[in-house]
Design a protein around this motif. Structure first.
Motif, PDB file in Angstrom:
ATOM      1  N   LEU A  10       8.807   4.469   5.183  1.00 54.55           N
ATOM      2  CA  LEU A  10      10.042   5.103   4.746  1.00 54.55           C
ATOM      3  C   LEU A  10      10.323   6.371   5.529  1.00 54.55           C
ATOM      4  CD1 LEU A  10      10.276   4.946   0.864  1.00 54.55           C
ATOM      5  CD2 LEU A  10      12.058   4.375   2.506  1.00 54.55           C
ATOM      6  N   ALA A  11       9.265   7.195   5.664  1.00 54.26           N
ATOM      7  CA  ALA A  11       9.439   8.466   6.360  1.00 54.26           C
ATOM      8  C   ALA A  11       9.829   8.215   7.814  1.00 54.26           C
ATOM      9  CB  ALA A  11       8.151   9.285   6.273  1.00 54.26           C
ATOM     10  N   ALA A  12       9.256   7.171   8.392  1.00 55.00           N
ATOM     11  CA  ALA A  12       9.567   6.851   9.779  1.00 55.00           C
ATOM     12  C   ALA A  12      11.040   6.454   9.913  1.00 55.00           C
ATOM     13  CB  ALA A  12       8.662   5.731  10.279  1.00 55.00           C
ATOM     14  N   VAL A  13      11.532   5.694   8.915  1.00 51.16           N
ATOM     15  CA  VAL A  13      12.929   5.275   8.949  1.00 51.16           C
ATOM     16  C   VAL A  13      13.852   6.467   8.746  1.00 51.16           C
ATOM     17  CG1 VAL A  13      14.695   3.933   7.760  1.00 51.16           C
ATOM     18  CG2 VAL A  13      12.436   2.938   8.186  1.00 51.16           C
ATOM     19  N   LEU A  14      13.515   7.301   7.746  1.00 51.97           N
ATOM     20  CA  LEU A  14      14.376   8.421   7.401  1.00 51.97           C
ATOM     21  C   LEU A  14      14.273   9.549   8.421  1.00 51.97           C
ATOM     22  CD1 LEU A  14      13.556   8.563   3.595  1.00 51.97           C
ATOM     23  CD2 LEU A  14      15.713   7.835   4.591  1.00 51.97           C
ATOM     24  N   PRO A  49       0.838  -1.200   0.000  1.00 50.17           N
ATOM     25  CA  PRO A  49       0.000   0.000   0.000  1.00 50.17           C
ATOM     26  C   PRO A  49       0.872   1.248   0.000  1.00 50.17           C
ATOM     27  CG  PRO A  49      -0.727  -1.544   1.658  1.00 50.17           C
ATOM     28  CD  PRO A  49       0.556  -2.087   1.106  1.00 50.17           C
ATOM     29  N   ILE A  50       0.603   2.149  -0.933  1.00 54.40           N
ATOM     30  CA  ILE A  50       1.477   3.284  -1.182  1.00 54.40           C
ATOM     31  C   ILE A  50       1.641   4.165   0.055  1.00 54.40           C
ATOM     32  CG2 ILE A  50      -0.448   4.513  -2.284  1.00 54.40           C
ATOM     33  CD1 ILE A  50       1.642   5.958  -4.001  1.00 54.40           C
ATOM     34  N   VAL A  51       0.556   4.424   0.769  1.00 53.46           N
ATOM     35  CA  VAL A  51       0.625   5.335   1.917  1.00 53.46           C
ATOM     36  C   VAL A  51       1.436   4.688   3.038  1.00 53.46           C
ATOM     37  CG1 VAL A  51      -0.707   6.613   3.619  1.00 53.46           C
ATOM     38  CG2 VAL A  51      -1.567   6.368   1.286  1.00 53.46           C
ATOM     39  N   LEU A  52       1.154   3.403   3.258  1.00 50.92           N
ATOM     40  CA  LEU A  52       1.868   2.674   4.309  1.00 50.92           C
ATOM     41  C   LEU A  52       3.368   2.659   4.019  1.00 50.92           C
ATOM     42  CD1 LEU A  52       0.318   1.436   6.608  1.00 50.92           C
ATOM     43  CD2 LEU A  52       0.713  -0.816   5.611  1.00 50.92           C
ATOM     44  N   PHE A  53       3.691   2.429   2.736  1.00 48.79           N
ATOM     45  CA  PHE A  53       5.086   2.383   2.322  1.00 48.79           C
ATOM     46  C   PHE A  53       5.763   3.732   2.604  1.00 48.79           C
ATOM     47  CE2 PHE A  53       8.357   2.594  -1.074  1.00 48.79           C
ATOM     48  CZ  PHE A  53       9.106   1.502  -0.681  1.00 48.79           C
ATOM     49  N   ALA A  54       5.084   4.806   2.241  1.00 49.93           N
ATOM     50  CA  ALA A  54       5.646   6.138   2.452  1.00 49.93           C
ATOM     51  C   ALA A  54       5.814   6.416   3.943  1.00 49.93           C
ATOM     52  CB  ALA A  54       4.747   7.189   1.811  1.00 49.93           C
ATOM     53  N   ILE A  55       4.831   6.009   4.736  1.00 52.06           N
ATOM     54  CA  ILE A  55       4.914   6.221   6.182  1.00 52.06           C
ATOM     55  C   ILE A  55       6.115   5.473   6.748  1.00 52.06           C
ATOM     56  CG2 ILE A  55       3.801   5.711   8.400  1.00 52.06           C
ATOM     57  CD1 ILE A  55       1.127   6.156   6.988  1.00 52.06           C
ATOM     58  N   MET A 110      10.400  14.373   1.039  1.00 54.36           N
ATOM     59  CA  MET A 110      10.498  14.309  -0.423  1.00 54.36           C
ATOM     60  C   MET A 110      11.150  13.014  -0.873  1.00 54.36           C
ATOM     61  SD  MET A 110      11.105  18.158  -1.806  1.00 54.36           S
ATOM     62  CE  MET A 110      12.656  18.485  -1.045  1.00 54.36           C
ATOM     63  N   VAL A 111      12.178  12.610  -0.161  1.00 56.47           N
ATOM     64  CA  VAL A 111      12.848  11.357  -0.511  1.00 56.47           C
ATOM     65  C   VAL A 111      11.862  10.195  -0.394  1.00 56.47           C
ATOM     66  CG1 VAL A 111      14.662   9.724   0.134  1.00 56.47           C
ATOM     67  CG2 VAL A 111      15.142  12.188   0.131  1.00 56.47           C
ATOM     68  N   ALA A 112      11.129  10.163   0.716  1.00 58.73           N
ATOM     69  CA  ALA A 112      10.184   9.068   0.938  1.00 58.73           C
ATOM     70  C   ALA A 112       9.127   9.035  -0.159  1.00 58.73           C
ATOM     71  CB  ALA A 112       9.519   9.234   2.300  1.00 58.73           C
ATOM     72  N   VAL A 113       8.568  10.205  -0.454  1.00 57.46           N
ATOM     73  CA  VAL A 113       7.524  10.268  -1.478  1.00 57.46           C
ATOM     74  C   VAL A 113       8.105   9.876  -2.838  1.00 57.46           C
ATOM     75  CG1 VAL A 113       5.990  11.812  -2.729  1.00 57.46           C
ATOM     76  CG2 VAL A 113       6.135  11.955  -0.244  1.00 57.46           C
ATOM     77  N   GLY A 114       9.300  10.403  -3.134  1.00 51.89           N
ATOM     78  CA  GLY A 114       9.931  10.118  -4.422  1.00 51.89           C
ATOM     79  C   GLY A 114      10.139   8.625  -4.632  1.00 51.89           C
ATOM     80  N   ILE A 115      10.707   7.962  -3.609  1.00 48.28           N
ATOM     81  CA  ILE A 115      10.958   6.519  -3.731  1.00 48.28           C
ATOM     82  C   ILE A 115       9.649   5.765  -3.939  1.00 48.28           C
ATOM     83  CG2 ILE A 115      11.772   4.475  -2.471  1.00 48.28           C
ATOM     84  CD1 ILE A 115      13.917   6.246  -1.224  1.00 48.28           C
ATOM     85  N   THR A 116       8.632   6.213  -3.244  1.00 50.70           N
ATOM     86  CA  THR A 116       7.330   5.564  -3.373  1.00 50.70           C
ATOM     87  C   THR A 116       6.812   5.617  -4.808  1.00 50.70           C
ATOM     88  OG1 THR A 116       6.904   6.414  -1.172  1.00 50.70           O
ATOM     89  CG2 THR A 116       5.045   5.453  -2.337  1.00 50.70           C
ATOM     90  N   LEU A 169       1.250  12.592   5.388  1.00 49.81           N
ATOM     91  CA  LEU A 169       2.434  12.282   6.195  1.00 49.81           C
ATOM     92  C   LEU A 169       2.632  13.338   7.279  1.00 49.81           C
ATOM     93  CD1 LEU A 169       5.001  11.124   3.474  1.00 49.81           C
ATOM     94  CD2 LEU A 169       3.608   9.712   5.003  1.00 49.81           C
ATOM     95  N   SER A 170       2.473  14.600   6.884  1.00 50.90           N
ATOM     96  CA  SER A 170       2.620  15.674   7.861  1.00 50.90           C
ATOM     97  C   SER A 170       1.544  15.562   8.934  1.00 50.90           C
ATOM     98  CB  SER A 170       2.502  17.036   7.182  1.00 50.90           C
ATOM     99  OG  SER A 170       3.463  17.141   6.159  1.00 50.90           O
ATOM    100  N   PHE A 171       0.345  15.250   8.485  1.00 55.84           N
ATOM    101  CA  PHE A 171      -0.785  15.094   9.390  1.00 55.84           C
ATOM    102  C   PHE A 171      -0.474  14.020  10.443  1.00 55.84           C
ATOM    103  CE2 PHE A 171      -4.853  13.284  10.613  1.00 55.84           C
ATOM    104  CZ  PHE A 171      -5.673  14.389  10.765  1.00 55.84           C
TER     105      PHE A 171
END
Lengths: 337, 305, 268
Positions: free
Chosen positions: B156-160, B148-154, B168-174, B240-242
């Motif tokens: 990634l963002a959590a890791v980064l 799931p795209i949102v879960l993946f971004a979350i 931006m990196v997280a969204v871009g990779i997604t 993600l910001s939310f």
């Protein structure tokens, strides 16, 4: 007493609205088909031959196309005044259509048998088992090998020729009086084309189904039809008995086409005798067009050809042309098959 | 007069004509076609306006986006001097929106552009004579796809970690697998066409075929897809910001603003979350409509000369 | 050894498509062309006849090295075509060109056609850059198009015009050998005559050797001196067109001839 013709098309006009203006795709077409008759309607791309077929079944409406005039008398009743519901009952049951593209005319997700059964039950109140028997009969009719097995085949498991046979079976399943065949063999190999044409002739002979054969191929016309109508830019420019039209064409367009086609059997090579060529390409007829549509490409055109409507000139035996440059022999006749 | 459409105009050879035969570039034609599309033009106007406001925010915003007046908390839209009202900390919502465009638009556009470039390389390399290896690459991407795209971004963002760049990196990779898939598909389709064979028959090297024949044809669907994705990314980044893994408060990102509003939503101060939410909606919609417009404009058949 | 008037000598050309075994399941083989042999004389038009799936198009592509042959031997004017690589292959490409059936995809939809006709000229450095545009315009006019059409895009042309463009693009390389892959089968009858006449004129003018791939026997009969009949990957019969059509030896040829529907009214 003359029997009433099965189909009588009178002054049919179909217009398309495009961004360039109104296009007269069919511009006053008259012809009749008797019960059990075969009429060949031959023309190049954009000549209006397919639109004529679709207009008869009213399959064009709402696609920025309007039937602007004329009558389509089927069994004496004007199809153009029928309601949408009445038309649905006529389509498939009394008049059916076979299209060129055997690949897309069948639903790839359903077995051949199911598609036949569904169609039969749409038009006839029969139970599944009877419908299945009728479906089998339809496949036998179109000479598909192992029809029983083919019922449970999916379209992609069939060859091009078999698919076209299935499509014809679908068209014939409800025993229509008229079959409109729109380029039924164009996508097929020559040897398969021959088989499909023989099949259509057999159907015509044995079931008495009348056929409107729409094609760009004079060869197909020569081998299937008794009567031919040559279309150009929305009009029938020449019509009559097939042999007469093919052997002694009168309209400069038909004449040009007959000389432009290379032949196999009439021997005599080639290269040295250049093919006759018709310059330019087939036009689209706009609403404000005047004169004869063929005039810009016609070797015989004179001044009046591009200004005045060409008259319909009749010859013997129902042979007629739409041309300024021909002398009338008899009263203009109607095209009839 | 007889009038018939003929595809060609009359014969006319003049040195000027010969000299000018490359005049009508693909993009020039596309821009002309786009201008005729009223919806797309409106969408473009909205996006340009929002961008301008964001760029000019330091000069045109009425208040400081980060400094609030605790006495004026949660005043509704229409309050004199505060057109869109004030948030929970008494900050001017209009000013924050103006500044927030800088974050949200950057987050929408930069990852899409970067992902598109990466996708062009991956997609074209696997799609053009890639054969089984190319297919294997796409299978791997499919695995990512299935997440799931949102879960993946979350994740990634959590890791980064949070922050603008990491978001931006997280969204871009997604986005990369999605965009690569589009490039791959059109590369495979286009390279089977005869014009590619004609180029090869004319001695073109693979690189020339990729650059000159395939790129223009692969780029158009990618531009369309990317524009539409930008709309989605605005929403994704706001999400993600939310959730607190994107851009961090007190930065006036639109997603952050919506998140701020959540706390006071149930107290009856709906405007704090609704106003930035509406802005996100309008901008995302504008990107989508522009994407539709570009698709039509890039279709050679719809461009009339 | 090939006779001096033979331009192209094709022997035992073969194309097999293999699907490799995956996860223990055996791979499969599809033989598209099986041992095709024929010779084409300098300056003649050679027909490749067959129905869909007969392998005729695959043969055409292999001769031009647009498709890799599985095995076989092709000699073009003394060169071993299947072994050439690098600059020598490029030189050969300049001499061998192809005209596709107009399927709407023979031209890049996003490049002006003039650019596309100019491409072989630039690639093979046939003219100085300053001359290219006027050469393209000359060529367009030569095949019956107009100078100002160079800046147009492919969809702005009719089928017949696009086929003229295809011929112009092939001629831009100044080849001496051209493969015509069903050049008129997508065209209207009235336009087909124009294109066939144009091809004959160009051949006489430039001394081209042509391979005409077609399922239309009438077109073959009109255009070709010799021909090969293909069926399911095999060449079943070769010979002069008069022999082939006058006294066919193979059943396949006979079937093809029987299926021809001549536009003459049947007797009776």
């Amino acid at each position: 007493m003359m029997q009433e013709p099965l189909l009588a098309v009178e002054g049919l006009r179909t217009h398309f609205s495009t961004e360039h203006g109104i296009v007269k795709a069919v511009d006053g077409v008259d012809f009749t088909i008797e019960r059990g008759g075969i009429l060949g309607m031959v023309g190049e791309s954009g000549s209006g031959k397919s639109v004529t077929g679709l207009s008869i079944l009213r399959l064009l409406e709402s696609r920025n196309a309007t039937i602007a005039g004329g009558r389509v008398l089927f069994d004496g009743e004007d199809l153009l005044t029928k309601s949408a519901k009445e038309m649905r009952e006529i389509r498939g049951r009394r008049i059916s259509m076979v299209f060129q593209n055997a690949m897309t005319a069948l639903d790839p997700f359903f077995r051949v048998g199911d598609q036949l059964v569904e169609l039969i039950r749409l038009h006839q109140r029969v139970d599944r088992r009877t419908a299945r028997a009728k479906a089998l009969e339809a496949l036998e009719l179109v000479r598909i090998p192992e029809p029983g097995r083919r019922l449970s085949s999916y379209p992609h498991q069939l060859s091009g020729g078999q698919r076209q046979r299935v499509i014809i079976a679908l068209a014939l399943a409800c025993g229509p009086d008229l079959l409109i065949a729109d380029e039924p063999t164009t996508a097929l190999d020559a040897t398969v084309q021959k088989q499909i044409i023989d099949l259509l002739l057999e159907v015509n002979r044995e079931l008495g189904t009348a056929i409107l054969m729409i094609t760009h191929d004079f060869g197909v016309v020569a081998h299937t039809c008794r009567t031919v109508a040559v279309m150009y830019a929305g009009r029938i420019v020449e019509a009559g008995d097939v042999r007469r039209v093919l052997e002694t064409p009168e309209h400069p367009y038909t004449l040009g086409l007959m000389r432009a086609v290379p032949r196999v059997k009439s021997g005599g090579r080639r290269r040295s005798d250049r093919l006759h060529q018709i310059s330019g390409s087939p036009p689209v007829r706009m609403a404000d067009a005047e004169g004869c549509a063929f005039a810009p490409r016609c070797p015989e055109a004179v001044q009046r050809c591009s200004t005045a409507e060409p008259p319909r000139i009749g010859f013997d035996a129902g042979h007629s042309v739409l041309c300024h440059q021909r002398l009338p022999i008899t009263e203009a006749g109607r095209v009839s098959a | 007069m007889s009038s018939e459409i003929i595809t060609s105009s009359g014969p006319a050879t003049s040195p000027a004509r010969v000299a000018g035969w490359q005049r009508r570039s693909q993009w020039g034609l596309a821009m002309r076609a786009l201008r005729r599309d009223k919806v797309a033009v409106a969408a473009l106007v909205v996006l340009v306006a929002v961008t301008l406001v964001a760029v000019l925010a330091p000069w045109i915003s009425p208040y400081d986006p980060l400094v609030g007046d605790p006495r004026a908390r949660l005043l509704p839209p229409g309050t004199p001097g505060h057109l869109l009202g004030l948030d929970g900390q008494g900050r001017d919502i209009l000013s924050r929106l103006m500044w927030g465009g800088r974050y949200s638009l950057t987050v929408a556009v930069v990852p899409v552009v970067c992902a598109a470039l990466l996708a062009l390389v991956i997609g074209m390399a696997s799609g053009y004579r890639g054969g089984r290896r190319g297919e294997a690459v796409m299978r791997v991407l499919d695995v990512v796809f299935a997440f799931p795209i949102v879960l993946f971004a979350i994740a990634l963002a959590a890791v980064l970690g949070a922050g603008l760049v990491n978001t931006m990196v997280a969204v871009g990779i997604t986005l990369v697998p999605y965009m690569s898939r589009v490039v791959y598909t059109s590369t495979v389709q286009e390279s089977a066409k005869e014009y590619v064979e004609a180029a090869r028959a004319a001695g073109a090297t693979d690189l020339e075929i990729l650059r000159k024949q395939l790129l223009p044809n692969v780029l158009s669907p990618l531009v369309v897809y990317g524009t539409t994705l930008a709309g989605l990314v605005i929403v994704l980044a706001a999400g993600l910001s939310f959730l607190g893994v994107g851009i961090t408060p007190p930065a006036p990102d639109w997603g952050v603003m919506t998140a701020d509003g959540r706390q006071v939503l149930l107290e009856g101060y709906a405007h704090v979350a609704t106003v930035p939410g509406l802005v996100i909606l309008v901008v995302a919609l504008a990107f989508n409509l522009l994407g539709d417009g570009i698709r039509d404009a890039l279709d050679p058949h719809k461009q009339t000369s | 050894m090939s006779a001096p008037d033979v331009l192209l000598d094709v022997r035992e050309l073969r194309k097999v498509y293999r699907t490799p075994a995956v996860l223990g399941r055996g791979g499969s083989e599809f033989v598209a062309v099986e041992g095709a042999s024929f010779t084409v004389r300098r300056g003649e038009t050679f027909g490749l006849i067959g129905e869909s799936g007969s392998g005729k198009t695959t043969v055409g592509r292999m001769l031009l090295r647009l498709l890799d042959a599985t095995s076989g031997y092709v000699e073009f004017d003394g060169y071993e075509v299947l072994r050439l690589a690098g600059p020598r292959l490029r030189d050969l490409r300049q001499r061998m060109q192809i005209v596709f059936q107009d399927s709407g995809s023979a031209f890049n939809p996003r490049l002006p056609v003039g650019e596309q006709v100019a491409f072989p000229m630039r690639k093979f450095r046939l003219h100085p850059e300053s001359e290219i545009k006027s050469r393209v315009v000359d060529l367009l006019e030569h095949v019956g198009l107009w100078a100002d059409q160079a800046q147009r895009y492919p969809h702005e042309f009719s089928g017949g015009q696009r086929q003229r463009l295809g011929i112009a693009r092939a001629l831009a390389a100044q080849p001496d050998f051209v493969v015509l892959d069903e050049p008129t089968s997508a065209l209207d009858v009235s336009v087909q005559g124009q294109i066939l006449n144009l091809l004959c004129d160009l051949q006489d003018e430039r001394g081209l050797t042509l391979i005409l791939i077609s399922h239309n026997l009438a077109v073959i009969q009109h255009m070709c001196d010799h021909a090969a009949v293909m069926h399911e990957g095999h060449v079943v019969e070769t010979g002069s067109v008069d022999e082939l059509f006058g006294a066919p030896r193979s059943d396949i040829t006979r079937q093809l001839l029987d299926a021809v529907l001549e536009p003459t009214a049947p007797a009776g």
